[in-house]
Scaffold this active site. Structure first.
Site, PDB file in Angstrom:
ATOM      1  N   SER A 186       8.766  -9.288  12.201  1.00  0.00           N
ATOM      2  CA  SER A 186       7.484  -9.408  12.443  1.00  0.00           C
ATOM      3  C   SER A 186       7.102 -10.130  13.318  1.00  0.00           C
ATOM      4  CB  SER A 186       6.680  -9.443  11.457  1.00  0.00           C
ATOM      5  OG  SER A 186       5.664  -8.755  10.926  1.00  0.00           O
ATOM      6  N   ASP A 228       4.308   1.744  11.597  1.00  0.00           N
ATOM      7  CA  ASP A 228       3.877   0.029  11.708  1.00  0.00           C
ATOM      8  C   ASP A 228       2.756   0.031  11.697  1.00  0.00           C
ATOM      9  OD1 ASP A 228       4.103  -2.393  11.610  1.00  0.00           O
ATOM     10  OD2 ASP A 228       6.346  -2.121  11.781  1.00  0.00           O
ATOM     11  N   HIS A 233       6.416  -1.912   6.980  1.00  0.00           N
ATOM     12  CA  HIS A 233       7.155  -2.331   8.391  1.00  0.00           C
ATOM     13  C   HIS A 233       8.322  -2.945   7.962  1.00  0.00           C
ATOM     14  CE1 HIS A 233       5.892  -5.626  10.663  1.00  0.00           C
ATOM     15  NE2 HIS A 233       5.701  -7.073   9.483  1.00  0.00           N
TER      16      HIS A 233
END
Length: 504
Positions: A203, A417, A446
């Site tokens: 991320s 995502d 994610h």
């Protein structure tokens, strides 16, 4: 990819100023971890690093690092540094959580696994804006239906910004940035006595890894970036892309809930489930219930579609609002304890990496556009953040990703995502040019290598980190009907990581 001479020179200048030759590398003295880190297998150490790398002999701050030593020193390749995302997410226990998640023994032998709390977080000279719980929930702006509600959000954002500026941490906040955290990573590398480091970032950790690979290209070994932010990190574009990610991912939940209509009563078709979302959001806009208004309902829904494993909790939340019951616990992230430090760091990074627009009219225009294009969340994520009133200008220009350097980056990206949508990943891929390869996975959620639900995507990361085998060209992994089932311990580790990622 074409790059102007100015960009190349700017990157070189940043590298030159990042680690002055006169600054001796810190040393590492491994010992027990802090008392609240219940992980006997980990070793920890504190490093002193410059608060401001432009003044390396000036004020120092502490960065806490952890180590899980190689299980077979004879096979040890080097160190693998982790960042679990954020910004504002602690990382000391992340190496252990990855082992609990089921990474292969070959990887445990190949590397010392290194975690760290980035500067400003928990055990690394923590900062705080001293926000109240309700202010923490307001970090993500309310969903604005009209220009007046954008102006109302600006009042809240300004108050949060001023509170940060008057906190005890105020003088430190301008230096809590991604570029400085990347420089801290290079101090970690030097302290460990390594010429190069391998890296796994998730991320926001993909942007941090990209910045490190740009500032210190020749000090990278094997770099894996999972769930890829756009090349601007968490700037205003990334904020608006949360709404895009919501629209990409929500159909997966709608299909899941429709199949289970007899259990939850949210609709027998995906279209009906989608209608239920808007009905509940509109109702809570007018009649807040149990602390939830329409904005918080939208935000909670977005956070709970990060992983399919949280779909049941999301369905229970919706069901509670439809039937007048109390919402289930766990639907919202915590707003007390360490999160104070995490939010302060998050704001410092997001507002300090880039200068955000100051004119409210820009946010009004963005909201009007995104509310139509991405009606589920666009009225919120395009709204006014505290960064519009941040009291400090960025201390340096944003780092521009460069295609100059070794070809050793592997990008992993799900098609759907909700937090870092494919559009941003493609931009990052383009800026790195031939330095990178990207594996795109027909999967929602994610994290690609995190839950190991797609063996093709997961194996791509393992093959590269362990064997140095990276796809010769960009690769696509198809959907897999039979996802690998996680053990309870593996699911618990995955839940810890995802819960931290969705807390904002």
């Amino acid at each position: 990819m074409r790059r102007t001479l100015l960009v190349v020179l700017a990157a070189a200048a940043l590298t030159a100023t990042a680690a002055p030759a006169s600054a001796a590398p810190p040393s590492v003295h491994w010992g027990k971890c802090p008392a609240d880190i219940l992980a006997p297998a980990l070793q920890c150490a504190s490093l002193e690093v410059p608060l401001d790398y432009r003044n390396p002999t000036g004020k120092k701050i502490s960065v806490e690092i952890s180590r899980l030593p190689s299980s077979d020193p004879a096979k040890r390749r080097g160190v693998l540094l982790f960042n679990p995302g954020g910004p504002g997410v602690p990382g000391l226990t992340f190496p252990l959580e990855m082992t609990q998640l089921g990474i292969p023994t070959s990887l445990l032998a190949e590397y010392d696994l290194i975690g760290f709390d980035p500067r400003g977080i928990e055990h690394s000279s923590p900062v705080s804006c001293d926000l109240k719980p309700e202010q923490i929930l307001a970090i993500v702006p309310n969903y604005a239906h009209n220009p007046a509600e954008v102006e109302a959000a600006a009042v809240t954002a300004k108050k949060i910004s001023r509170q940060c500026a008057s906190s005890a941490s105020a003088s430190v906040l301008p230096y809590i940035t991604t570029a400085n955290t990347a420089r801290d990573m290079d101090q970690i590398r030097a302290a460990l006595g390594e010429a190069k480091i391998s890296y796994f970032g998730l991320s926001y950790g993909t942007y941090l890894g990209g910045v490190y690979a740009t500032l210190f290209p020749n000090r990278t070994d094997r770099v894996v970036l999972d769930s890829v932010l756009g090349p601007g990190g968490y700037d205003i574009t990334a904020s608006r892309r949360f709404a895009e990610g919501m629209q990409d991912r929500f159909p997966d939940f709608a299909k899941w809930a429709a199949v289970r209509d007899s259990s939850y009563g949210l609709g027998s078709t995906p279209a009906e489930v989608t209608t239920t979302f808007f009905q509940l959001a509109d109702h809570l806009d007018q009649h807040p219930t149990a602390g939830f208004d329409g904005s918080l309902f939208r935000s909670a829904t977005h956070g709970l579609i990060y992983q399919t494993s949280t779909f049941p909790l999301l369905a229970q939340l919706w069901q509670a609002f439809r039937t007048g019951q109390a919402p289930p616990s766990g639907a919202l992230p915590s707003t007390t304890g360490p999160v104070q430090s995490q939010v302060g760091t998050m704001l410092s990074v997001v507002c300090g990496d880039h200068a955000w627009p100051r004119q409210i009219s820009i946010y009004q225009e963005n909201v009007a556009h995104d509310r139509v294009k991405y009606p589920m969340l666009g009225g919120s994520t395009a709204n006014v953040w505290a960064c519009a009133f941040w009291p400090y200008q960025p201390i340096e220009s944003p780092v521009q990703f460069s295609d100059q350097g070794p070809s050793n980056l592997l990008l992993l990206q799900n098609l759907r995502d909700p937090a870092t949508p494919l559009s941003g990943a493609l931009e990052t891929r383009a800026q790195f040019g031939d330095r990178a390869r990207m594996v795109t996975v027909d999967q929602g959620g994610h994290g690609v290598a995190l839950p190991s639900l797609n063996s093709c995507g997961f194996n791509a990361a393992v093959d590269y980190l362990v064997r140095g085998v990276r796809p010769a060209t960009d690769k696509f992994c198809g959907a897999e009907a039979n996802a690998r089932t996680l053990t309870p311990q593996q699911q618990q580790a995955a839940d810890k990581i995802i819960n931290r990622l969705r807390q904002y």
